[in-house]
Enzyme design. Structure first.
Site, PDB file in Angstrom:
ATOM      1  N   ASP A  16     -44.177  13.195  -8.896  1.00  0.00           N
ATOM      2  CA  ASP A  16     -44.622  13.692  -7.523  1.00  0.00           C
ATOM      3  C   ASP A  16     -44.236  12.701  -6.535  1.00  0.00           C
ATOM      4  OD1 ASP A  16     -45.007  15.479  -5.729  1.00  0.00           O
ATOM      5  OD2 ASP A  16     -47.404  15.651  -6.081  1.00  0.00           O
ATOM      6  N   ASN A  64     -41.606  26.032  -7.780  1.00  0.00           N
ATOM      7  CA  ASN A  64     -40.620  25.290  -6.879  1.00  0.00           C
ATOM      8  C   ASN A  64     -39.726  26.112  -6.027  1.00  0.00           C
ATOM      9  OD1 ASN A  64     -40.807  22.422  -8.498  1.00  0.00           O
ATOM     10  ND2 ASN A  64     -41.950  22.862  -6.872  1.00  0.00           N
TER      11      ASN A  64
HETATM   12  C1  FPP Z   1     -41.839  16.249  -6.395  1.00  0.00           C
HETATM   13  O1  FPP Z   1     -41.738  15.612  -5.284  1.00  0.00           O
HETATM   14  C2  FPP Z   1     -40.742  16.544  -7.376  1.00  0.00           C
HETATM   15  C3  FPP Z   1     -39.868  17.707  -7.608  1.00  0.00           C
HETATM   16  C4  FPP Z   1     -40.297  18.815  -7.305  1.00  0.00           C
HETATM   17  C5  FPP Z   1     -38.536  17.396  -8.360  1.00  0.00           C
HETATM   18  C6  FPP Z   1     -38.641  16.226  -9.337  1.00  0.00           C
HETATM   19  C7  FPP Z   1     -36.992  15.841  -9.573  1.00  0.00           C
HETATM   20  C8  FPP Z   1     -36.750  14.681  -9.592  1.00  0.00           C
HETATM   21  C9  FPP Z   1     -37.446  13.657  -9.896  1.00  0.00           C
HETATM   22  C10 FPP Z   1     -35.351  14.665  -9.766  1.00  0.00           C
HETATM   23  C11 FPP Z   1     -34.639  14.459 -10.994  1.00  0.00           C
HETATM   24  C12 FPP Z   1     -35.057  15.001 -12.140  1.00  0.00           C
HETATM   25  C13 FPP Z   1     -33.987  14.808 -13.283  1.00  0.00           C
HETATM   26  C14 FPP Z   1     -34.538  15.445 -14.446  1.00  0.00           C
HETATM   27  C15 FPP Z   1     -32.659  14.494 -12.835  1.00  0.00           C
HETATM   28  P1  FPP Z   1     -41.934  16.437  -4.163  1.00  0.00           P
HETATM   29  O2  FPP Z   1     -40.738  17.154  -3.503  1.00  0.00           O
HETATM   30  O3  FPP Z   1     -43.057  17.495  -4.431  1.00  0.00           O
HETATM   31  O4  FPP Z   1     -42.623  15.259  -3.232  1.00  0.00           O
HETATM   32  P2  FPP Z   1     -43.905  15.700  -2.052  1.00  0.00           P
HETATM   33  O5  FPP Z   1     -45.037  15.907  -2.612  1.00  0.00           O
HETATM   34  O6  FPP Z   1     -44.005  14.008  -1.527  1.00  0.00           O
HETATM   35  O7  FPP Z   1     -43.286  16.490  -1.132  1.00  0.00           O
END
Ligand code: FPP
Length: 238
Positions: A16, A64
């Site tokens: 996250d 998501n």
């Molecule tokens: C959460 O950060 C992250 C995600 C929903 C996506 C996770 C994806 C990756 C780390 C990319 C790559 C993965 C692979 C397997 C290639 P957020 O967007 O919720 O962050 P925030 O809470 O700061 O908004």
């Protein structure tokens, strides 16, 4: 360098903080997801060194889809490109990749790449990387229950044979041991529908670091902390 016999064998990570990491830099959220994807490689490479045999990462949840269409499309493109670019290295480095989650709603082109990567790496055994994509714990238990109901209805299974092991065998994670340690980055202390059934006895670590800043050194420190704890699974201390 310190492979601990008491360290976690299966670590699951809620990655996250990509969005906030990007916003802090005045960049679009996808910039953070790309930086987050680069971290995955570093963490996977660290696993054999510290005795982690199974690594499960939460890449995209059933919730998501509620993000903007452009962020969802950008993430799906990132997953496709990640598989295309990383397949060779994953194969060479002994990583077996598998996916959990519901594939039905995913783009068939992405599902094809996922199937091919699973097959390509199926003989590997150094690290087992499981990527949760369109995954939600409740959705997984619901799908497993539906399959069980069909088996009972068709007479393949007796209702009395439905016990917790039988249910576990019907989950997406049937090939995995339960996680020993679940890490969530970015300071949020929630489990957000991740491995609900499987984490019944897991230890949790909530760290402030945003995922794109999460280094292999921090991963090693947290895993070493786990090794120092006593886990009792509900029993009394020895
Ligand atoms: C959460 O950060 C992250 C995600 C929903 C996506 C996770 C994806 C990756 C780390 C990319 C790559 C993965 C692979 C397997 C290639 P957020 O967007 O919720 O962050 P925030 O809470 O700061 O908004």
């Amino acid at each position: 360098m310190h492979q601990s016999p008491d360290g976690p064998r299966h670590v699951a990570i809620i990655m996250d903080g990509n969005g906030r990491w990007a916003t802090m830099r005045g960049r679009p959220r996808l910039f953070g997801h790309h930086a987050g994807a680069r971290r995955v490689k570093e963490i996977v490479r660290k696993c054999p060194e510290i005795g982690v045999k199974y690594l499960t990462i939460f890449a995209f949840s059933t919730e998501n889809w509620k993000r903007t269409q452009s962020e969802v499309a950008g993430l799906m493109k990132l997953f496709r490109r990640y598989i295309m670019r990383e397949s060779r290295d994953l194969l060479a480095e002994g990583v077996r990749v598998r996916f959990i989650g519901d594939r039905i709603q995913l783009d068939p082109k992405l599902v094809k790449l996922m199937d091919e990567l699973e097959l390509l790496t199926s003989d590997n055994d150094k690290v087992n990387l499981t990527i949760a994509l369109n995954y939600g714990g409740r959705d997984e238990v619901t799908r497993a229950t539906r399959r069980l109901a069909h088996e009972v209805a068709s007479g393949k299974l007796s209702p009395d044979d439905v016990d917790s092991e039988c249910l576990a065998r019907h989950l997406d994670t049937c090939f995995l041991p339960d996680p020993d340690l679940v890490i969530r980055t970015s300071g949020e202390a929630r489990i957000s529908n991740f491995l609900l059934w499987q984490s019944a006895y897991a230890e949790y670590e909530f760290v402030e670091t945003l995922w794109p800043d999460f280094t292999a050194a921090e991963f090693e420190r947290i895993s070493a902390r786990f090794g120092a704890r006593e886990r009792r699974f509900g029993a009394v201390p020895k």
